[in-house]
Write an enzyme that holds these catalytic residues in place. Structure first.
Site, PDB file in Angstrom:
ATOM      1  N   HIS A 256       0.801  -1.211   0.000  1.00 31.30           N
ATOM      2  CA  HIS A 256       0.000   0.000   0.000  1.00 31.30           C
ATOM      3  C   HIS A 256       0.835   1.263   0.000  1.00 31.30           C
ATOM      4  CE1 HIS A 256       1.269  -0.596   4.109  1.00 31.30           C
ATOM      5  NE2 HIS A 256       0.686  -1.767   4.076  1.00 31.30           N
ATOM      6  N   CYS A 257       2.170   1.143   0.112  1.00 32.40           N
ATOM      7  CA  CYS A 257       3.013   2.334   0.247  1.00 32.40           C
ATOM      8  C   CYS A 257       4.016   2.498  -0.893  1.00 32.40           C
ATOM      9  CB  CYS A 257       3.775   2.292   1.574  1.00 32.40           C
ATOM     10  SG  CYS A 257       2.725   2.513   3.029  1.00 32.40           S
ATOM     11  N   LEU A 258       4.954   1.567  -1.000  1.00 29.25           N
ATOM     12  CA  LEU A 258       6.095   1.786  -1.888  1.00 29.25           C
ATOM     13  C   LEU A 258       5.725   1.997  -3.353  1.00 29.25           C
ATOM     14  CD1 LEU A 258       9.032  -0.389  -0.563  1.00 29.25           C
ATOM     15  CD2 LEU A 258       8.443   1.971  -0.083  1.00 29.25           C
TER      16      LEU A 258
END
Length: 414
Positions: A256-258
């Site tokens: 969900h981030c990188l």
């Protein structure tokens, strides 16, 4: 205080439970009614929160979960922890907008709203505050307080509350109240001068990882062509006690981030300044094509053994995007499976951490000795602790190891 945590996912639930444990009255709000039912029954679906902890705050009355917006009335502090995905390279802030409108209807003078969802610099002041003002009829910085505090989920070394917490406000009073709230939850808080600084800091953190992972992924491809063991070279470089941070290659990045956060800044730079964020865009290109490289390596390995990929039985081990996680979002395993299936391979997947009822894009199997031995090729995408690595070494005919966890004449590393 009466606390609302809007969004009860991997960010919101740990915060809500911790806030309840330190003495606040917490309402965990989520529009997903099934998720709310699970929480009300004391069943945690987030790895960082044991069900026993959840049941304890439920039983004490300090925490409740709801999908009813009417239950938000009377909050002192509301924290927004909703998703901020990308849609075709463009930030989708719909969840923030909807949540802000809902909270704004219950916003009262003196209350505080904190955004934790990752976004581009300016989101708090340029998007969140105007929506809250319109929905409430109140003025930010005059009638209500607001700020930004980026989420930082802990890892194996750093606990949730032991990870330093960045805090910011739209003015000095907002910062003072927000810092006071988080001081009671986290061991260390770090105040910055404004919300844009905190928003950019979060993007710097994840872009640093994203760019360095892409660099070592590209190096892995070059090293393989040069006949050099990239893993040994990384270990050698890591003996330097300064000026080096160890990153390792893999089949791609996910979660969900990188794959998402660096592109927020890239989009913002292009929209407002008309310039590209070249490092992020290059890193995205490298990481996006790592599954293709994994498949090329596997096809070459099968070809050397006189086996076409079409009709070959391939077992993928570990389908989540991260070690010991339960999250499949943006996992490179999906692209690897898609490519192999498109080439005519018979692909199966073993993922011990996928919750019951989760649908995969390949038939799901257990990594038993029979299943491993029956595969023409095994690809270790994620080395979960529940995998019997010595058994895999013994039973597999051929393994492409993307994590450098296996050894033997039948094993190739990425």
């Amino acid at each position: 205080m009466q606390i609302v945590v809007a969004g009860q996912g991997y960010v919101g639930l740990p915060l809500a439970v911790r806030a309840a444990e330190v003495g606040h009255r917490v309402v965990g709000y989520d529009v997903d009614t099934y998720r709310v039912q699970q929480l009300a029954a004391g069943q945690s679906y987030v790895r960082d929160v044991d069900s026993s902890r959840l049941r304890a705050v439920l039983d004490s009355g300090a925490y409740s979960a709801t999908a009813d917006a009417a239950a938000l009335a009377g909050f002192d502090i509301a924290v927004i922890t909703v998703p901020t995905p990308l849609r075709d390279g463009v930030p989708d802030l719909t969840y923030i907008e909807c949540c802000a409108r809902t909270l704004g209807k219950h916003l009262r003078p003196g209350a505080t709203v904190v955004l934790e969802s990752t976004s581009y610099p300016g989101t708090t002041e340029e998007l969140l505050i105007p929506i809250l003002e319109k929905a409430s009829g109140l003025k930010g910085g005059v009638d209500f307080l607001a700020g930004f505090s980026p989420e930082r989920i802990g890892n194996k070394r750093w606990s949730f509350d032991g990870t330093p917490k960045l805090v910011s406000g739209i003015d000095a009073k907002s910062l003072d109240v927000i810092k006071g709230f988080y001081d009671g939850i986290f061991q260390t808080t770090v105040a910055v001068s404004g919300t844009k600084v905190a928003e950019l800091a979060k993007l710097i953190e994840n872009t640093f990882r994203f760019v360095n992972i892409s660099m070592v992924n590209e190096m892995a491809m070059l090293a393989a062509s040069l006949g050099v063991n990239i893993w040994e070279a990384i270990d050698a470089a890591a003996t330097k006690p300064f000026g080096f941070t160890r990153f390792t290659p893999g089949p791609g990045v996910g979660g969900h981030c990188l794959p998402v956060d660096p592109m927020f800044l890239s989009w913002k730079a292009q929209q407002e300044l008309g310039v590209p964020f070249r490092f992020a865009e290059l890193a995205a290109d490298v990481n996006r094509h790592m599954p293709d490289y994994v498949v090329r390596r596997l096809v070459d390995a099968l070809d050397k053994r006189g086996m076409p990929v079409r009709g070959s039985r391939v077992l993928l081990l570990g389908l989540t995007y991260k070690y010991n996680a339960t999250d499949l979002r943006n996992s490179p395993s999906a692209r690897v499976a898609e490519l192999l299936t498109g080439l005519g391979a018979e692909v199966r997947g073993a993922e011990p951490n996928v919750p019951d009822g989760t649908e995969l894009n390949v038939p799901q199997v257990d990594a038993t000795p029979d299943e491993v031995a029956a595969a023409d090729a095994v690809v270790l995408l994620m080395d979960h602790p529940r995998f019997d690595l010595p058994m895999i070494e013994k039973c597999a005919t051929y393994v492409l190891d993307c994590r450098n966890r296996l050894s033997g004449v039948n094993v190739e590393t990425l």
